[in-house]
Design a protein around this motif. Structure first.
Motif, PDB file in Angstrom:
ATOM      1  N   THR A  60       0.824  -1.208   0.000  1.00 54.43           N
ATOM      2  CA  THR A  60       0.000   0.000   0.000  1.00 54.43           C
ATOM      3  C   THR A  60       0.861   1.263   0.000  1.00 54.43           C
ATOM      4  OG1 THR A  60      -1.526  -1.271   1.340  1.00 54.43           O
ATOM      5  CG2 THR A  60      -1.998   1.056   1.144  1.00 54.43           C
ATOM      6  N   GLU A  61       1.912   1.240   0.796  1.00 54.13           N
ATOM      7  CA  GLU A  61       2.804   2.414   0.868  1.00 54.13           C
ATOM      8  C   GLU A  61       3.547   2.610  -0.449  1.00 54.13           C
ATOM      9  OE1 GLU A  61       2.693   0.044   3.211  1.00 54.13           O
ATOM     10  OE2 GLU A  61       2.423   1.011   5.163  1.00 54.13           O
ATOM     11  N   TRP A  62       3.970   1.506  -1.094  1.00 56.08           N
ATOM     12  CA  TRP A  62       4.665   1.648  -2.373  1.00 56.08           C
ATOM     13  C   TRP A  62       3.724   2.202  -3.431  1.00 56.08           C
ATOM     14  CZ3 TRP A  62       9.437   2.414  -2.398  1.00 56.08           C
ATOM     15  CH2 TRP A  62      10.329   1.690  -1.593  1.00 56.08           C
ATOM     16  N   GLU A  63       2.488   1.729  -3.405  1.00 57.28           N
ATOM     17  CA  GLU A  63       1.530   2.240  -4.392  1.00 57.28           C
ATOM     18  C   GLU A  63       1.344   3.745  -4.212  1.00 57.28           C
ATOM     19  OE1 GLU A  63      -1.703  -0.507  -3.793  1.00 57.28           O
ATOM     20  OE2 GLU A  63      -0.972  -1.813  -5.409  1.00 57.28           O
ATOM     21  N   ALA A  64       1.240   4.176  -2.954  1.00 52.55           N
ATOM     22  CA  ALA A  64       1.061   5.603  -2.680  1.00 52.55           C
ATOM     23  C   ALA A  64       2.304   6.384  -3.105  1.00 52.55           C
ATOM     24  CB  ALA A  64       0.781   5.818  -1.190  1.00 52.55           C
ATOM     25  N   LEU A  65       3.478   5.804  -2.857  1.00 54.17           N
ATOM     26  CA  LEU A  65       4.711   6.501  -3.216  1.00 54.17           C
ATOM     27  C   LEU A  65       4.830   6.668  -4.737  1.00 54.17           C
ATOM     28  CD1 LEU A  65       7.695   7.191  -1.635  1.00 54.17           C
ATOM     29  CD2 LEU A  65       8.291   5.755  -3.555  1.00 54.17           C
ATOM     30  N   LEU A  66       4.402   5.649  -5.482  1.00 53.08           N
ATOM     31  CA  LEU A  66       4.476   5.761  -6.945  1.00 53.08           C
ATOM     32  C   LEU A  66       3.536   6.848  -7.476  1.00 53.08           C
ATOM     33  CD1 LEU A  66       6.395   3.383  -6.840  1.00 53.08           C
ATOM     34  CD2 LEU A  66       5.193   2.385  -8.779  1.00 53.08           C
ATOM     35  N   VAL A  67       2.419   7.009  -6.807  1.00 54.17           N
ATOM     36  CA  VAL A  67       1.503   8.106  -7.172  1.00 54.17           C
ATOM     37  C   VAL A  67       2.217   9.442  -6.922  1.00 54.17           C
ATOM     38  CG1 VAL A  67      -0.668   9.270  -6.553  1.00 54.17           C
ATOM     39  CG2 VAL A  67      -0.596   6.758  -6.738  1.00 54.17           C
ATOM     40  N   LYS A  81       4.177   0.022 -13.252  1.00 56.24           N
ATOM     41  CA  LYS A  81       3.893   0.277 -11.835  1.00 56.24           C
ATOM     42  C   LYS A  81       3.643  -1.035 -11.110  1.00 56.24           C
ATOM     43  CE  LYS A  81       2.021   4.870 -11.824  1.00 56.24           C
ATOM     44  NZ  LYS A  81       0.850   5.636 -12.174  1.00 56.24           N
ATOM     45  N   ALA A  82       2.844  -1.914 -11.714  1.00 60.18           N
ATOM     46  CA  ALA A  82       2.517  -3.200 -11.081  1.00 60.18           C
ATOM     47  C   ALA A  82       3.784  -4.036 -10.894  1.00 60.18           C
ATOM     48  CB  ALA A  82       1.488  -3.950 -11.921  1.00 60.18           C
ATOM     49  N   LEU A  83       4.658  -4.041 -11.916  1.00 59.30           N
ATOM     50  CA  LEU A  83       5.905  -4.807 -11.825  1.00 59.30           C
ATOM     51  C   LEU A  83       6.798  -4.270 -10.705  1.00 59.30           C
ATOM     52  CD1 LEU A  83       6.831  -5.202 -15.614  1.00 59.30           C
ATOM     53  CD2 LEU A  83       6.381  -7.076 -14.007  1.00 59.30           C
ATOM     54  N   ILE A  84       6.925  -2.955 -10.644  1.00 59.38           N
ATOM     55  CA  ILE A  84       7.782  -2.328  -9.627  1.00 59.38           C
ATOM     56  C   ILE A  84       7.241  -2.611  -8.225  1.00 59.38           C
ATOM     57  CG2 ILE A  84       8.565  -0.105  -8.691  1.00 59.38           C
ATOM     58  CD1 ILE A  84       8.624   0.920 -11.649  1.00 59.38           C
ATOM     59  N   VAL A  85       5.940  -2.455  -8.057  1.00 55.93           N
ATOM     60  CA  VAL A  85       5.340  -2.674  -6.735  1.00 55.93           C
ATOM     61  C   VAL A  85       5.472  -4.144  -6.321  1.00 55.93           C
ATOM     62  CG1 VAL A  85       3.177  -2.654  -5.421  1.00 55.93           C
ATOM     63  CG2 VAL A  85       3.788  -0.679  -6.822  1.00 55.93           C
ATOM     64  N   ASP A  86       5.275  -5.076  -7.241  1.00 54.36           N
ATOM     65  CA  ASP A  86       5.430  -6.503  -6.905  1.00 54.36           C
ATOM     66  C   ASP A  86       6.859  -6.800  -6.451  1.00 54.36           C
ATOM     67  OD1 ASP A  86       2.821  -7.045  -7.485  1.00 54.36           O
ATOM     68  OD2 ASP A  86       3.201  -8.348  -9.202  1.00 54.36           O
ATOM     69  N   TYR A  87       7.814  -6.222  -7.164  1.00 58.52           N
ATOM     70  CA  TYR A  87       9.213  -6.458  -6.803  1.00 58.52           C
ATOM     71  C   TYR A  87       9.528  -5.878  -5.413  1.00 58.52           C
ATOM     72  CZ  TYR A  87      14.192  -5.620  -6.426  1.00 58.52           C
ATOM     73  OH  TYR A  87      15.467  -5.558  -5.934  1.00 58.52           O
ATOM     74  N   LEU A  88       9.156  -4.625  -5.195  1.00 61.03           N
ATOM     75  CA  LEU A  88       9.480  -3.984  -3.918  1.00 61.03           C
ATOM     76  C   LEU A  88       8.732  -4.645  -2.755  1.00 61.03           C
ATOM     77  CD1 LEU A  88       9.600  -0.258  -5.113  1.00 61.03           C
ATOM     78  CD2 LEU A  88      11.549  -1.666  -4.362  1.00 61.03           C
ATOM     79  N   THR A  89       7.549  -5.143  -3.030  1.00 61.25           N
ATOM     80  CA  THR A  89       6.764  -5.816  -1.994  1.00 61.25           C
ATOM     81  C   THR A  89       7.390  -7.166  -1.633  1.00 61.25           C
ATOM     82  OG1 THR A  89       4.783  -4.737  -2.847  1.00 61.25           O
ATOM     83  CG2 THR A  89       4.432  -6.589  -1.386  1.00 61.25           C
ATOM     84  N   ALA A  90       7.889  -7.880  -2.631  1.00 58.77           N
ATOM     85  CA  ALA A  90       8.549  -9.168  -2.382  1.00 58.77           C
ATOM     86  C   ALA A  90       9.823  -8.951  -1.563  1.00 58.77           C
ATOM     87  CB  ALA A  90       8.883  -9.850  -3.706  1.00 58.77           C
ATOM     88  N   ARG A  91      10.543  -7.904  -1.930  1.00 58.39           N
ATOM     89  CA  ARG A  91      11.776  -7.580  -1.222  1.00 58.39           C
ATOM     90  C   ARG A  91      11.467  -7.296   0.255  1.00 58.39           C
ATOM     91  NH1 ARG A  91      14.557  -2.838  -0.251  1.00 58.39           N
ATOM     92  NH2 ARG A  91      16.813  -3.014  -0.355  1.00 58.39           N
ATOM     93  N   PHE A  92      10.357  -6.595   0.472  1.00 61.68           N
ATOM     94  CA  PHE A  92       9.961  -6.265   1.839  1.00 61.68           C
ATOM     95  C   PHE A  92       9.484  -7.510   2.596  1.00 61.68           C
ATOM     96  CE2 PHE A  92       6.560  -4.731   4.806  1.00 61.68           C
ATOM     97  CZ  PHE A  92       7.410  -4.184   5.742  1.00 61.68           C
ATOM     98  N   ALA A  93       8.810  -8.433   1.913  1.00 53.24           N
ATOM     99  CA  ALA A  93       8.371  -9.669   2.577  1.00 53.24           C
ATOM    100  C   ALA A  93       9.596 -10.373   3.140  1.00 53.24           C
ATOM    101  CB  ALA A  93       7.641 -10.580   1.592  1.00 53.24           C
TER     102      ALA A  93
END
Ligand code: HEC
Ligand code: HEC
Length: 157
Positions: A60-67, A81-93
């Motif tokens: 959620t935070e990454w999505e907001a940051l991309l906006v 955007k979807a690719l970037i958010v998926d990558y950053l979210t996986a990294r955070f997991a």
């Protein structure tokens, strides 16, 4: 915890877009790889890539940051955007769940195939039931195969 539900959505979406379930693990690694490349090329245009890499944030935070970045002039397509958010979210997991009992560095010592990361992550998940959901485990396995697999070119740091 909310984390589990957004990973379930991400993993399901990836599976639906992949051709066959048999290749799902591989296709998740491929998707994260595309995300990493898109992230590195898109997000280094105006500032150091370290700026986002130093942030530990969920989907959620990454999505907001991309906006927010779009508001500052970044021109990013919906798919990128979807690719970037998926990558950053996986990294955070990985960085949020695999540092509960030890440091990331203990994990970065290794270079393993997807099959071996599956074993390691399953073993770690068993140490503390309920910490790592199945959906998160899949994303973490794919992320580790990307950054610490036989074909890895970077550590994701
Ligand atoms: C068109 C230029 C531009 C692009 C492209 C861009 N940014 Fe930014 N970004 C900025 C500006 C301007 C700032 C605010 C000034 C600063 O901190 O350098 C900023 C700040 C940031 C911050 C710090 C925000 C904070 O509140 O601490 C992060 C994190 C960030 N960007 C991530 C990204 C990510 C991720 C991408 C790729 C999707 C990206 N940026 C692409 C212009 C851009
Ligand atoms: C509940 C605590 C806990 C969590 C969470 C955890 N680990 Fe571990 N990990 C350990 C312990 C304890 C060891 C020491 C060796 C052992 O007991 O297997 C270890 C060791 C390791 C090792 C070295 C294994 C070896 O044989 O030397 C790796 C790699 C590793 N963990 C990866 C991970 C990953 C990846 C995650 C996230 C999916 C994770 N760990 C999450 C407790 C944990």
């Amino acid at each position: 915890m909310k984390i589990a539900s957004w990973f379930a959505v991400a993993v399901t979406a990836t599976f639906l877009s992949g051709a066959a379930v048999a290749g799902a693990e591989d296709s998740l690694v491929d998707r994260l790889e595309r995300g990493q490349k898109t992230f590195e090329s898109t997000c280094s245009a105006c500032h150091e890539i370290d700026k986002p890499l130093s942030k530990d944030m969920g989907r959620t935070e990454w999505e907001a940051l991309l906006v927010q970045m779009t508001g500052r002039g970044a021109d990013i397509s919906g798919e990128d955007k979807a690719l970037i958010v998926d990558y950053l979210t996986a990294r955070f997991a990985f960085s949020s769940k695999c540092t509960v009992c030890h440091t990331k560095e203990q994990v970065y010592d290794r270079e393993q195939t997807l099959a071996d990361w599956e074993k390691t992550v399953a073993e770690m998940a068993r140490k503390q039931p309920d910490l790592i959901s199945d959906a998160e485990a899949r994303v973490i396995i794919a992320y580790l195969t990307l950054v610490l697999g036989p074909a890895a070119s970077s550590t994701g740091e």
